[in-house]
Write a protein that holds these residues in place. Sequence first.
Motif, PDB file in Angstrom:
ATOM      1  N   GLY A  89       0.839  -1.195   0.000  1.00 15.13           N
ATOM      2  CA  GLY A  89       0.000   0.000   0.000  1.00 15.13           C
ATOM      3  C   GLY A  89       0.865   1.231   0.000  1.00 15.13           C
ATOM      4  O   GLY A  89       1.382   1.656  -1.031  1.00 15.13           O
ATOM      5  N   CYS A  90       1.100   1.789   1.192  1.00 13.55           N
ATOM      6  CA  CYS A  90       1.801   3.076   1.288  1.00 13.55           C
ATOM      7  C   CYS A  90       3.313   2.913   1.307  1.00 13.55           C
ATOM      8  O   CYS A  90       4.046   3.849   1.030  1.00 13.55           O
ATOM      9  CB  CYS A  90       1.359   3.794   2.550  1.00 13.55           C
ATOM     10  N   MET A  91       3.804   1.740   1.680  1.00 16.22           N
ATOM     11  CA  MET A  91       5.242   1.495   1.852  1.00 16.22           C
ATOM     12  C   MET A  91       5.875   2.386   2.921  1.00 16.22           C
ATOM     13  O   MET A  91       7.078   2.605   2.927  1.00 16.22           O
ATOM     14  CB  MET A  91       6.006   1.661   0.526  1.00 16.22           C
ATOM     15  N   CYS A 136       6.482  -4.027   5.124  1.00 13.11           N
ATOM     16  CA  CYS A 136       7.157  -3.007   4.297  1.00 13.11           C
ATOM     17  C   CYS A 136       8.293  -2.336   5.061  1.00 13.11           C
ATOM     18  O   CYS A 136       9.083  -1.600   4.488  1.00 13.11           O
ATOM     19  CB  CYS A 136       6.170  -1.955   3.818  1.00 13.11           C
ATOM     20  N   MET A 137       8.338  -2.553   6.379  1.00 11.65           N
ATOM     21  CA  MET A 137       9.387  -1.917   7.179  1.00 11.65           C
ATOM     22  C   MET A 137      10.171  -2.968   7.956  1.00 11.65           C
ATOM     23  O   MET A 137      10.452  -2.807   9.141  1.00 11.65           O
ATOM     24  CB  MET A 137       8.772  -0.898   8.132  1.00 11.65           C
ATOM     25  N   TYR A 138      10.480  -4.053   7.268  1.00 10.07           N
ATOM     26  CA  TYR A 138      11.130  -5.191   7.929  1.00 10.07           C
ATOM     27  C   TYR A 138      12.092  -5.788   6.926  1.00 10.07           C
ATOM     28  O   TYR A 138      11.727  -6.032   5.771  1.00 10.07           O
ATOM     29  CB  TYR A 138      10.045  -6.212   8.290  1.00 10.07           C
ATOM     30  N   GLY A 161       4.353   2.248   6.409  1.00 10.46           N
ATOM     31  CA  GLY A 161       3.836   1.864   7.715  1.00 10.46           C
ATOM     32  C   GLY A 161       2.552   2.537   8.144  1.00 10.46           C
ATOM     33  O   GLY A 161       2.164   2.452   9.304  1.00 10.46           O
ATOM     34  N   GLU A 162       1.880   3.212   7.225  1.00 11.18           N
ATOM     35  CA  GLU A 162       0.651   3.917   7.589  1.00 11.18           C
ATOM     36  C   GLU A 162      -0.587   3.066   7.377  1.00 11.18           C
ATOM     37  O   GLU A 162      -1.538   3.154   8.140  1.00 11.18           O
ATOM     38  CB  GLU A 162       0.501   5.186   6.720  1.00 11.18           C
ATOM     39  N   CYS A 163      -0.607   2.261   6.298  1.00  8.01           N
ATOM     40  CA  CYS A 163      -1.885   1.700   5.837  1.00  8.01           C
ATOM     41  C   CYS A 163      -2.162   0.287   6.326  1.00  8.01           C
ATOM     42  O   CYS A 163      -3.313  -0.127   6.370  1.00  8.01           O
ATOM     43  CB  CYS A 163      -1.958   1.758   4.315  1.00  8.01           C
ATOM     44  N   GLY A 164      -1.137  -0.464   6.647  1.00  2.00           N
ATOM     45  CA  GLY A 164      -1.358  -1.809   7.183  1.00  2.00           C
ATOM     46  C   GLY A 164      -1.665  -2.897   6.169  1.00  2.00           C
ATOM     47  O   GLY A 164      -1.865  -4.056   6.539  1.00  2.00           O
ATOM     48  N   ALA A 165      -1.697  -2.568   4.870  1.00  2.00           N
ATOM     49  CA  ALA A 165      -2.054  -3.569   3.856  1.00  2.00           C
ATOM     50  C   ALA A 165      -1.038  -4.711   3.793  1.00  2.00           C
ATOM     51  O   ALA A 165      -1.361  -5.820   3.384  1.00  2.00           O
ATOM     52  CB  ALA A 165      -2.181  -2.906   2.491  1.00  2.00           C
ATOM     53  N   CYS A 166       0.203  -4.455   4.209  1.00  2.00           N
ATOM     54  CA  CYS A 166       1.273  -5.453   4.104  1.00  2.00           C
ATOM     55  C   CYS A 166       1.446  -6.263   5.379  1.00  2.00           C
ATOM     56  O   CYS A 166       2.439  -6.951   5.547  1.00  2.00           O
ATOM     57  CB  CYS A 166       2.584  -4.739   3.792  1.00  2.00           C
ATOM     58  N   THR A 167       0.463  -6.150   6.303  1.00  2.00           N
ATOM     59  CA  THR A 167       0.626  -6.797   7.612  1.00  2.00           C
ATOM     60  C   THR A 167       0.681  -8.329   7.505  1.00  2.00           C
ATOM     61  O   THR A 167      -0.126  -8.939   6.819  1.00  2.00           O
ATOM     62  CB  THR A 167      -0.525  -6.402   8.561  1.00  2.00           C
ATOM     63  N   ILE A 168       1.662  -8.902   8.174  1.00  2.00           N
ATOM     64  CA  ILE A 168       1.803 -10.356   8.261  1.00  2.00           C
ATOM     65  C   ILE A 168       2.100 -10.699   9.723  1.00  2.00           C
ATOM     66  O   ILE A 168       2.275  -9.791  10.539  1.00  2.00           O
ATOM     67  CB  ILE A 168       2.965 -10.866   7.377  1.00  2.00           C
ATOM     68  N   ILE A 169       2.182 -11.982  10.023  1.00  2.00           N
ATOM     69  CA  ILE A 169       2.451 -12.387  11.410  1.00  2.00           C
ATOM     70  C   ILE A 169       3.815 -13.075  11.501  1.00  2.00           C
ATOM     71  O   ILE A 169       4.104 -13.982  10.720  1.00  2.00           O
ATOM     72  CB  ILE A 169       1.354 -13.338  11.928  1.00  2.00           C
ATOM     73  N   ILE A 170       4.660 -12.580  12.401  1.00  2.00           N
ATOM     74  CA  ILE A 170       5.945 -13.247  12.666  1.00  2.00           C
ATOM     75  C   ILE A 170       5.947 -13.702  14.120  1.00  2.00           C
ATOM     76  O   ILE A 170       5.775 -12.884  15.027  1.00  2.00           O
ATOM     77  CB  ILE A 170       7.140 -12.298  12.411  1.00  2.00           C
ATOM     78  N   ASP A 171       6.156 -14.986  14.332  1.00  2.00           N
ATOM     79  CA  ASP A 171       6.141 -15.559  15.685  1.00  2.00           C
ATOM     80  C   ASP A 171       4.967 -15.023  16.516  1.00  2.00           C
ATOM     81  O   ASP A 171       5.146 -14.608  17.667  1.00  2.00           O
ATOM     82  CB  ASP A 171       7.471 -15.272  16.404  1.00  2.00           C
ATOM     83  N   THR A 211      11.528   0.875  11.719  1.00  2.00           N
ATOM     84  CA  THR A 211      10.295   1.587  11.374  1.00  2.00           C
ATOM     85  C   THR A 211      10.561   3.036  10.956  1.00  2.00           C
ATOM     86  O   THR A 211       9.737   3.636  10.279  1.00  2.00           O
ATOM     87  CB  THR A 211       9.295   1.561  12.550  1.00  2.00           C
ATOM     88  N   ASP A 212      11.675   3.596  11.354  1.00  2.00           N
ATOM     89  CA  ASP A 212      12.080   4.914  10.868  1.00  2.00           C
ATOM     90  C   ASP A 212      13.127   4.792   9.774  1.00  2.00           C
ATOM     91  O   ASP A 212      13.097   5.511   8.788  1.00  2.00           O
ATOM     92  CB  ASP A 212      12.658   5.781  12.002  1.00  2.00           C
ATOM     93  N   LEU A 213      14.066   3.867   9.971  1.00  2.00           N
ATOM     94  CA  LEU A 213      15.213   3.777   9.057  1.00  2.00           C
ATOM     95  C   LEU A 213      14.773   3.501   7.617  1.00  2.00           C
ATOM     96  O   LEU A 213      15.245   4.148   6.676  1.00  2.00           O
ATOM     97  CB  LEU A 213      16.180   2.690   9.527  1.00  2.00           C
ATOM     98  N   ILE A 214      13.856   2.561   7.427  1.00  2.00           N
ATOM     99  CA  ILE A 214      13.477   2.198   6.059  1.00  2.00           C
ATOM    100  C   ILE A 214      12.773   3.365   5.368  1.00  2.00           C
ATOM    101  O   ILE A 214      13.039   3.646   4.193  1.00  2.00           O
ATOM    102  CB  ILE A 214      12.660   0.893   6.044  1.00  2.00           C
TER     103      ILE A 214
END
Lengths: 161, 288
Positions: free
Chosen positions: A42-44, A63-65, A46-56, B34-37
Amino acid sequence: MYNMVEINFIINGSKMTKRIKPSTLLVDFIRDDLKLKGTKVGCMEGECGACTIIIDGTAINSCMYLAININGKNVTTIEGLGTVEKPLDLVQEKMIAHGAIQCGFCTSGVVMTTKAFSEKCKNEDKIPTRDEVKKSLEGHLCRCTGYIKIIDAAEAVYKKQ
Amino acid sequence: MLDFDVISPKTSHELFEVISNSQDKNYRFGAGYTDLINDLNNNLQQNLTVINLAKLNDNNFKAININENGVQIGALVTATQLLENNIIQNNYPVLWEATNSVASGQIRASATIGGNVCQASPSGDMSCALVALKAVCEIIDSKGNIREENISDFFRGVKKTSLKKNEILRSIFVPINISKNIKSGYIKVGTRNSMEIAIASIAYHFQKDEQNNVIDAGYAIGAVAPTIVFTKDACDFILGKNINSLNETDVKQFANLIKKYAKPISDIRASAWYREEVLINLSETILK
Protein backbone atom coordinates in the motif's frame (compact mmCIF):
# COMPACT_ATOMS: atom_id res chain seq x y z
CA MET A 1 25.92 -5.75 -5.51
CA TYR A 2 26.45 -7.05 -2.02
CA ASN A 3 26.94 -10.64 -0.90
CA MET A 4 23.81 -12.73 -0.82
CA VAL A 5 22.65 -13.93 2.59
CA GLU A 6 21.16 -17.33 3.35
CA ILE A 7 18.05 -17.42 5.48
CA ASN A 8 16.15 -20.33 7.02
CA PHE A 9 12.58 -19.80 8.10
CA ILE A 10 9.10 -21.29 8.25
CA ILE A 11 6.51 -19.85 5.90
CA ASN A 12 2.87 -20.87 6.36
CA GLY A 13 3.96 -24.08 8.06
CA SER A 14 6.71 -25.12 5.60
CA LYS A 15 10.45 -24.93 6.28
CA MET A 16 12.35 -23.05 3.63
CA THR A 17 15.89 -21.87 2.81
CA LYS A 18 16.59 -18.96 0.44
CA ARG A 19 19.50 -16.77 -0.59
CA ILE A 20 18.62 -13.10 -0.81
CA LYS A 21 20.09 -9.63 -1.25
CA PRO A 22 20.65 -8.20 2.26
CA SER A 23 18.57 -5.05 1.67
CA THR A 24 15.48 -6.95 0.44
CA LEU A 25 12.32 -5.79 2.17
CA LEU A 26 10.15 -8.54 3.57
CA VAL A 27 7.09 -7.44 1.61
CA ASP A 28 9.01 -7.65 -1.68
CA PHE A 29 10.48 -11.02 -0.68
CA ILE A 30 7.03 -12.41 0.10
CA ARG A 31 5.42 -11.13 -3.09
CA ASP A 32 8.24 -11.39 -5.64
CA ASP A 33 10.37 -14.32 -4.43
CA LEU A 34 7.77 -16.47 -2.68
CA LYS A 35 5.03 -15.36 -5.12
CA LEU A 36 2.53 -14.94 -2.30
CA LYS A 37 0.50 -12.06 -3.64
CA GLY A 38 -2.11 -11.92 -0.89
CA THR A 39 0.13 -9.55 1.08
CA LYS A 40 -0.45 -6.11 -0.43
CA VAL A 41 1.82 -3.15 -1.01
CA GLY A 42 0.00 0.00 0.00
CA CYS A 43 1.80 3.08 1.29
CA MET A 44 5.24 1.49 1.85
CA GLU A 45 5.67 3.65 4.94
CA GLY A 46 3.84 1.86 7.71
CA GLU A 47 0.65 3.92 7.59
CA CYS A 48 -1.88 1.70 5.84
CA GLY A 49 -1.36 -1.81 7.18
CA ALA A 50 -2.05 -3.57 3.86
CA CYS A 51 1.27 -5.45 4.10
CA THR A 52 0.63 -6.80 7.61
CA ILE A 53 1.80 -10.36 8.26
CA ILE A 54 2.45 -12.39 11.41
CA ILE A 55 5.94 -13.25 12.67
CA ASP A 56 6.14 -15.56 15.68
CA GLY A 57 2.59 -14.61 16.65
CA THR A 58 3.02 -10.84 16.30
CA ALA A 59 1.50 -8.70 13.55
CA ILE A 60 4.06 -6.43 11.88
CA ASN A 61 4.30 -4.27 8.76
CA SER A 62 6.32 -6.23 6.19
CA CYS A 63 7.16 -3.01 4.30
CA MET A 64 9.39 -1.92 7.18
CA TYR A 65 11.13 -5.19 7.93
CA LEU A 66 14.29 -6.63 6.41
CA ALA A 67 13.70 -10.07 4.94
CA ILE A 68 17.00 -11.33 6.40
CA ASN A 69 15.59 -10.78 9.89
CA ILE A 70 13.03 -13.60 9.46
CA ASN A 71 15.95 -16.05 9.76
CA GLY A 72 14.92 -18.66 12.35
CA LYS A 73 11.39 -17.31 12.57
CA ASN A 74 7.89 -18.48 11.82
CA VAL A 75 6.12 -16.35 9.23
CA THR A 76 2.42 -16.49 8.43
CA THR A 77 0.80 -14.64 5.54
CA ILE A 78 -2.85 -14.58 4.53
CA GLU A 79 -2.20 -17.71 2.43
CA GLY A 80 -1.36 -19.53 5.68
CA LEU A 81 -4.89 -19.05 7.00
CA GLY A 82 -7.88 -20.47 5.14
CA THR A 83 -8.15 -20.51 1.36
CA VAL A 84 -10.93 -21.50 -1.01
CA GLU A 85 -9.51 -25.04 -0.96
CA LYS A 86 -9.21 -25.42 2.80
CA PRO A 87 -11.61 -24.25 5.50
CA LEU A 88 -11.60 -20.53 6.21
CA ASP A 89 -10.18 -19.18 9.42
CA LEU A 90 -12.72 -17.84 11.91
CA VAL A 91 -11.47 -14.31 11.22
CA GLN A 92 -12.10 -14.71 7.49
CA GLU A 93 -15.56 -16.20 8.12
CA LYS A 94 -16.57 -13.29 10.30
CA MET A 95 -15.21 -10.73 7.83
CA ILE A 96 -17.43 -12.25 5.15
CA ALA A 97 -20.45 -12.66 7.43
CA HIS A 98 -20.30 -8.98 8.42
CA GLY A 99 -19.75 -7.66 4.90
CA ALA A 100 -16.43 -6.18 6.02
CA ILE A 101 -14.85 -6.54 2.57
CA GLN A 102 -15.46 -4.32 -0.40
CA CYS A 103 -12.50 -3.81 -2.71
CA GLY A 104 -10.46 -6.20 -0.57
CA PHE A 105 -7.13 -4.38 -0.73
CA CYS A 106 -6.86 -3.78 3.02
CA THR A 107 -8.49 -7.09 3.90
CA SER A 108 -5.51 -9.43 4.18
CA GLY A 109 -3.74 -6.99 6.49
CA VAL A 110 -6.82 -6.50 8.64
CA VAL A 111 -7.31 -10.27 8.86
CA MET A 112 -3.69 -10.82 9.95
CA THR A 113 -3.86 -8.15 12.68
CA THR A 114 -7.18 -9.52 13.92
CA LYS A 115 -5.79 -13.06 13.85
CA ALA A 116 -2.75 -12.10 15.95
CA PHE A 117 -4.82 -10.07 18.40
CA SER A 118 -7.42 -12.83 18.73
CA GLU A 119 -4.71 -15.39 19.59
CA LYS A 120 -3.31 -13.01 22.20
CA CYS A 121 -6.76 -12.48 23.72
CA LYS A 122 -7.42 -16.22 23.70
CA ASN A 123 -4.16 -16.85 25.58
CA GLU A 124 -5.06 -14.20 28.14
CA ASP A 125 -8.62 -15.52 28.25
CA LYS A 126 -10.17 -12.11 27.71
CA ILE A 127 -12.75 -10.53 25.46
CA PRO A 128 -11.58 -7.06 24.44
CA THR A 129 -13.88 -4.04 24.69
CA ARG A 130 -15.00 -2.27 21.50
CA ASP A 131 -12.48 0.49 22.21
CA GLU A 132 -9.70 -2.09 22.54
CA VAL A 133 -10.79 -3.65 19.25
CA LYS A 134 -10.62 -0.22 17.58
CA LYS A 135 -7.21 0.40 19.11
CA SER A 136 -5.98 -2.97 17.79
CA LEU A 137 -6.95 -1.91 14.26
CA GLU A 138 -5.45 1.59 14.39
CA GLY A 139 -2.69 0.62 11.98
CA HIS A 140 -5.07 -0.05 9.09
CA LEU A 141 -6.62 2.19 6.50
CA CYS A 142 -9.77 1.13 4.65
CA ARG A 143 -11.30 3.52 2.15
CA CYS A 144 -14.42 1.48 1.40
CA THR A 145 -16.13 0.23 4.52
CA GLY A 146 -16.01 3.12 6.96
CA TYR A 147 -14.54 0.63 9.47
CA ILE A 148 -17.78 -0.17 11.30
CA LYS A 149 -18.19 -3.55 9.61
CA ILE A 150 -14.53 -4.43 10.14
CA ILE A 151 -14.81 -3.64 13.84
CA ASP A 152 -18.09 -5.61 14.04
CA ALA A 153 -16.42 -8.59 12.36
CA ALA A 154 -13.42 -8.46 14.72
CA GLU A 155 -15.71 -8.22 17.76
CA ALA A 156 -17.62 -11.27 16.54
CA VAL A 157 -14.32 -13.20 16.38
CA TYR A 158 -13.44 -12.40 19.99
CA LYS A 159 -16.94 -13.31 21.21
CA LYS A 160 -17.02 -16.61 19.35
CA GLN A 161 -13.66 -18.04 20.39
CA MET B 1 15.20 0.46 -4.87
CA LEU B 2 16.99 -0.02 -1.58
CA ASP B 3 20.51 -1.27 -2.01
CA PHE B 4 22.81 -1.53 0.98
CA ASP B 5 25.01 -4.03 2.73
CA VAL B 6 23.99 -5.44 6.09
CA ILE B 7 26.22 -6.64 8.90
CA SER B 8 24.52 -8.51 11.72
CA PRO B 9 26.65 -8.71 14.88
CA LYS B 10 25.44 -11.28 17.39
CA THR B 11 27.43 -10.27 20.47
CA SER B 12 28.48 -6.89 21.82
CA HIS B 13 32.08 -7.90 21.10
CA GLU B 14 31.22 -8.38 17.43
CA LEU B 15 29.23 -5.15 17.47
CA PHE B 16 32.18 -3.11 18.78
CA GLU B 17 34.42 -4.70 16.17
CA VAL B 18 31.99 -3.81 13.39
CA ILE B 19 31.70 -0.22 14.64
CA SER B 20 35.52 0.07 14.85
CA ASN B 21 35.96 -1.29 11.34
CA SER B 22 33.27 0.95 9.90
CA GLN B 23 34.61 4.33 11.04
CA ASP B 24 35.52 5.36 7.49
CA LYS B 25 32.27 4.02 6.06
CA ASN B 26 28.81 5.47 5.66
CA TYR B 27 26.73 3.43 8.10
CA ARG B 28 23.47 3.47 9.98
CA PHE B 29 22.19 1.33 12.83
CA GLY B 30 19.02 -0.67 12.17
CA ALA B 31 17.00 -1.84 15.17
CA GLY B 32 13.23 -1.83 14.61
CA TYR B 33 13.55 -0.34 11.09
CA THR B 34 10.29 1.59 11.37
CA ASP B 35 12.08 4.91 10.87
CA LEU B 36 15.21 3.78 9.06
CA ILE B 37 13.48 2.20 6.06
CA ASN B 38 11.30 5.28 5.51
CA ASP B 39 14.41 7.42 5.82
CA LEU B 40 16.31 5.34 3.28
CA ASN B 41 13.34 5.12 0.88
CA ASN B 42 13.15 8.91 0.88
CA ASN B 43 16.91 9.53 0.67
CA LEU B 44 18.58 6.81 -1.35
CA GLN B 45 22.22 6.48 -0.36
CA GLN B 46 25.22 5.04 -2.12
CA ASN B 47 27.59 2.62 -0.42
CA LEU B 48 25.60 2.40 2.74
CA THR B 49 26.16 -0.27 5.36
CA VAL B 50 23.42 -1.03 7.85
CA ILE B 51 24.57 -2.46 11.15
CA ASN B 52 21.65 -4.75 11.91
CA LEU B 53 20.97 -4.85 15.65
CA ALA B 54 18.04 -7.25 15.32
CA LYS B 55 20.29 -10.28 15.80
CA LEU B 56 22.26 -8.83 18.71
CA ASN B 57 21.97 -11.11 21.71
CA ASP B 58 23.06 -8.99 24.67
CA ASN B 59 20.83 -8.30 27.63
CA ASN B 60 22.40 -4.91 28.27
CA PHE B 61 20.74 -3.89 25.01
CA LYS B 62 17.67 -6.11 25.13
CA ALA B 63 16.34 -6.40 28.66
CA ILE B 64 14.44 -4.32 31.18
CA ASN B 65 16.40 -4.59 34.45
CA ILE B 66 15.06 -3.34 37.73
CA ASN B 67 17.34 -2.44 40.63
CA GLU B 68 17.12 -0.39 43.82
CA ASN B 69 17.92 2.85 41.99
CA GLY B 70 15.49 2.53 39.11
CA VAL B 71 14.85 0.80 35.83
CA GLN B 72 17.47 0.21 33.16
CA ILE B 73 15.75 -0.19 29.78
CA GLY B 74 17.85 -1.70 26.99
CA ALA B 75 17.86 0.36 23.79
CA LEU B 76 16.49 -2.60 21.82
CA VAL B 77 13.42 -3.04 24.03
CA THR B 78 10.36 -2.62 21.81
CA ALA B 79 7.38 -0.41 22.52
CA THR B 80 5.21 -3.50 22.91
CA GLN B 81 7.62 -5.01 25.48
CA LEU B 82 7.42 -1.79 27.52
CA LEU B 83 3.62 -1.82 27.38
CA GLU B 84 3.54 -5.39 28.68
CA ASN B 85 5.78 -4.56 31.64
CA ASN B 86 3.78 -4.03 34.85
CA ILE B 87 6.53 -2.08 36.57
CA ILE B 88 6.50 0.50 33.80
CA GLN B 89 2.71 0.67 33.79
CA ASN B 90 2.40 1.04 37.58
CA ASN B 91 5.33 3.33 38.32
CA TYR B 92 5.73 5.42 35.19
CA PRO B 93 2.26 6.00 33.68
CA VAL B 94 3.75 8.85 31.64
CA LEU B 95 6.05 6.44 29.80
CA TRP B 96 3.36 3.79 29.42
CA GLU B 97 0.83 6.25 27.96
CA ALA B 98 3.40 7.83 25.64
CA THR B 99 4.46 4.40 24.39
CA ASN B 100 0.84 3.37 23.86
CA SER B 101 0.34 6.45 21.69
CA VAL B 102 3.18 5.54 19.30
CA ALA B 103 1.86 4.90 15.75
CA SER B 104 0.10 1.52 15.56
CA GLY B 105 0.26 -1.99 17.03
CA GLN B 106 2.33 -3.30 14.12
CA ILE B 107 4.85 -0.48 14.49
CA ARG B 108 4.98 -0.74 18.29
CA ALA B 109 5.83 -4.43 17.90
CA SER B 110 9.02 -3.53 15.99
CA ALA B 111 9.93 0.00 17.09
CA THR B 112 12.50 0.25 19.87
CA ILE B 113 12.90 2.78 22.67
CA GLY B 114 16.52 3.37 21.60
CA GLY B 115 15.38 4.10 18.07
CA ASN B 116 12.81 6.57 19.32
CA VAL B 117 15.47 8.36 21.38
CA CYS B 118 18.21 8.31 18.71
CA GLN B 119 15.85 9.65 16.03
CA ALA B 120 15.74 12.77 18.24
CA SER B 121 12.45 13.87 16.75
CA PRO B 122 10.89 16.87 18.54
CA SER B 123 7.61 14.93 18.48
CA GLY B 124 9.02 11.61 19.73
CA ASP B 125 6.49 10.22 22.20
CA MET B 126 8.59 7.89 24.32
CA SER B 127 11.40 10.44 24.28
CA CYS B 128 9.11 13.15 25.66
CA ALA B 129 8.11 10.90 28.56
CA LEU B 130 11.77 10.04 29.22
CA VAL B 131 12.68 13.73 29.40
CA ALA B 132 9.93 14.28 32.01
CA LEU B 133 11.27 11.27 33.94
CA LYS B 134 14.81 12.76 33.93
CA ALA B 135 16.12 9.63 32.25
CA VAL B 136 19.83 9.09 31.70
CA CYS B 137 21.30 7.70 28.46
CA GLU B 138 23.97 5.05 28.80
CA ILE B 139 26.28 5.36 25.81
CA ILE B 140 29.04 2.95 24.96
CA ASP B 141 31.84 3.34 22.42
CA SER B 142 33.60 0.74 20.32
CA LYS B 143 36.33 0.37 22.96
CA GLY B 144 33.74 -0.44 25.60
CA ASN B 145 33.98 2.91 27.41
CA ILE B 146 30.69 3.98 28.93
CA ARG B 147 29.47 7.53 29.43
CA GLU B 148 26.20 8.70 30.88
CA GLU B 149 24.30 11.78 29.84
CA ASN B 150 20.97 13.30 30.89
CA ILE B 151 18.53 12.77 28.07
CA SER B 152 17.83 16.53 27.82
CA ASP B 153 21.51 17.08 27.03
CA PHE B 154 21.60 14.09 24.68
CA PHE B 155 19.19 15.90 22.33
CA ARG B 156 21.07 18.58 20.41
CA GLY B 157 18.56 19.60 17.72
CA VAL B 158 16.09 18.22 15.20
CA LYS B 159 17.37 14.68 14.51
CA LYS B 160 20.65 15.56 16.24
CA THR B 161 22.09 13.85 19.30
CA SER B 162 25.41 13.95 21.11
CA LEU B 163 26.31 10.46 19.79
CA LYS B 164 29.72 10.29 18.18
CA LYS B 165 30.38 8.04 15.23
CA ASN B 166 32.03 5.32 17.31
CA GLU B 167 29.29 5.34 19.94
CA ILE B 168 25.96 3.62 20.40
CA LEU B 169 23.11 4.07 22.86
CA ARG B 170 23.05 0.92 25.00
CA SER B 171 20.29 1.62 27.48
CA ILE B 172 18.19 4.25 29.18
CA PHE B 173 18.00 4.56 32.94
CA VAL B 174 14.86 5.84 34.63
CA PRO B 175 15.29 6.76 38.31
CA ILE B 176 13.05 5.13 40.90
CA ASN B 177 10.11 7.10 42.24
CA ILE B 178 10.73 8.62 45.67
CA SER B 179 7.02 8.53 46.42
CA LYS B 180 4.14 6.20 45.59
CA ASN B 181 1.82 9.20 45.40
CA ILE B 182 2.23 10.29 41.79
CA LYS B 183 0.40 12.27 39.15
CA SER B 184 1.80 11.12 35.86
CA GLY B 185 0.59 11.05 32.26
CA TYR B 186 1.10 11.93 28.63
CA ILE B 187 -1.17 14.02 26.44
CA LYS B 188 -0.69 14.27 22.71
CA VAL B 189 -2.74 16.51 20.50
CA GLY B 190 -3.11 15.74 16.82
CA THR B 191 -5.88 15.72 14.28
CA ARG B 192 -6.93 12.14 14.93
CA ASN B 193 -6.35 9.41 17.47
CA SER B 194 -4.42 6.79 15.51
CA MET B 195 -1.07 6.93 13.75
CA GLU B 196 -0.66 10.49 14.90
CA ILE B 197 2.39 12.70 15.01
CA ALA B 198 1.93 15.29 17.72
CA ILE B 199 1.06 18.93 17.04
CA ALA B 200 1.96 19.44 20.66
CA SER B 201 2.50 17.00 23.49
CA ILE B 202 3.12 17.19 27.19
CA ALA B 203 4.62 14.62 29.52
CA TYR B 204 4.23 15.12 33.25
CA HIS B 205 5.43 13.16 36.23
CA PHE B 206 4.81 14.76 39.62
CA GLN B 207 5.70 12.98 42.84
CA LYS B 208 3.89 14.13 45.96
CA ASP B 209 4.08 13.65 49.71
CA GLU B 210 1.08 12.48 51.75
CA GLN B 211 -0.36 16.00 51.83
CA ASN B 212 -0.11 16.20 48.01
CA ASN B 213 2.73 18.71 48.09
CA VAL B 214 5.00 18.25 45.12
CA ILE B 215 8.37 16.84 46.14
CA ASP B 216 9.65 16.07 42.66
CA ALA B 217 8.46 17.51 39.35
CA GLY B 218 9.13 16.44 35.77
CA TYR B 219 7.44 18.25 32.90
CA ALA B 220 8.46 18.02 29.25
CA ILE B 221 6.98 19.48 26.09
CA GLY B 222 7.17 18.00 22.62
CA ALA B 223 6.69 19.24 19.04
CA VAL B 224 6.93 22.91 20.02
CA ALA B 225 10.73 23.43 19.77
CA PRO B 226 13.67 21.89 17.88
CA THR B 227 14.10 19.38 20.69
CA ILE B 228 11.89 18.03 23.42
CA VAL B 229 12.35 20.41 26.34
CA PHE B 230 12.42 19.88 30.09
CA THR B 231 10.65 22.96 31.51
CA LYS B 232 12.88 23.43 34.53
CA ASP B 233 11.56 26.79 35.72
CA ALA B 234 7.99 25.51 35.73
CA CYS B 235 9.10 22.40 37.63
CA ASP B 236 10.96 24.50 40.20
CA PHE B 237 7.92 26.73 40.58
CA ILE B 238 5.57 23.86 41.39
CA LEU B 239 7.92 22.23 43.93
CA GLY B 240 6.51 22.34 47.45
CA LYS B 241 3.07 23.44 46.26
CA ASN B 242 -0.07 21.41 46.86
CA ILE B 243 -0.93 20.23 43.39
CA ASN B 244 -4.56 19.49 44.22
CA SER B 245 -5.39 22.99 45.42
CA LEU B 246 -3.53 25.42 43.22
CA ASN B 247 -5.10 28.84 42.79
CA GLU B 248 -5.78 30.42 39.41
CA THR B 249 -2.68 32.65 39.62
CA ASP B 250 -0.39 29.69 40.27
CA VAL B 251 -1.83 27.76 37.34
CA LYS B 252 -1.36 30.78 35.02
CA GLN B 253 2.15 31.33 36.31
CA PHE B 254 3.01 27.64 35.73
CA ALA B 255 1.69 27.83 32.13
CA ASN B 256 3.58 31.07 31.50
CA LEU B 257 6.83 29.52 32.66
CA ILE B 258 6.25 26.67 30.21
CA LYS B 259 5.43 29.05 27.35
CA LYS B 260 8.92 30.52 27.71
CA TYR B 261 10.44 27.24 26.48
CA ALA B 262 8.21 26.91 23.41
CA LYS B 263 9.61 27.98 20.06
CA PRO B 264 7.04 26.43 17.75
CA ILE B 265 7.11 26.54 13.98
CA SER B 266 4.29 26.51 11.44
CA ASP B 267 4.22 23.46 9.24
CA ILE B 268 1.86 21.13 7.42
CA ARG B 269 0.34 19.90 10.69
CA ALA B 270 -0.33 23.13 12.57
CA SER B 271 0.56 26.81 12.82
CA ALA B 272 2.98 28.07 15.44
CA TRP B 273 0.18 30.07 17.07
CA TYR B 274 -2.05 27.01 17.36
CA ARG B 275 0.73 24.86 18.80
CA GLU B 276 1.39 27.44 21.51
CA GLU B 277 -2.31 27.80 22.37
CA VAL B 278 -2.64 24.02 22.67
CA LEU B 279 0.45 23.83 24.85
CA ILE B 280 -0.80 26.50 27.27
CA ASN B 281 -4.29 25.01 27.48
CA LEU B 282 -2.93 21.51 28.10
CA SER B 283 -0.57 22.78 30.77
CA GLU B 284 -3.38 24.55 32.60
CA THR B 285 -5.80 21.66 32.19
CA ILE B 286 -3.68 19.07 33.95
CA LEU B 287 -3.44 21.29 37.06
CA LYS B 288 -7.16 21.99 37.28
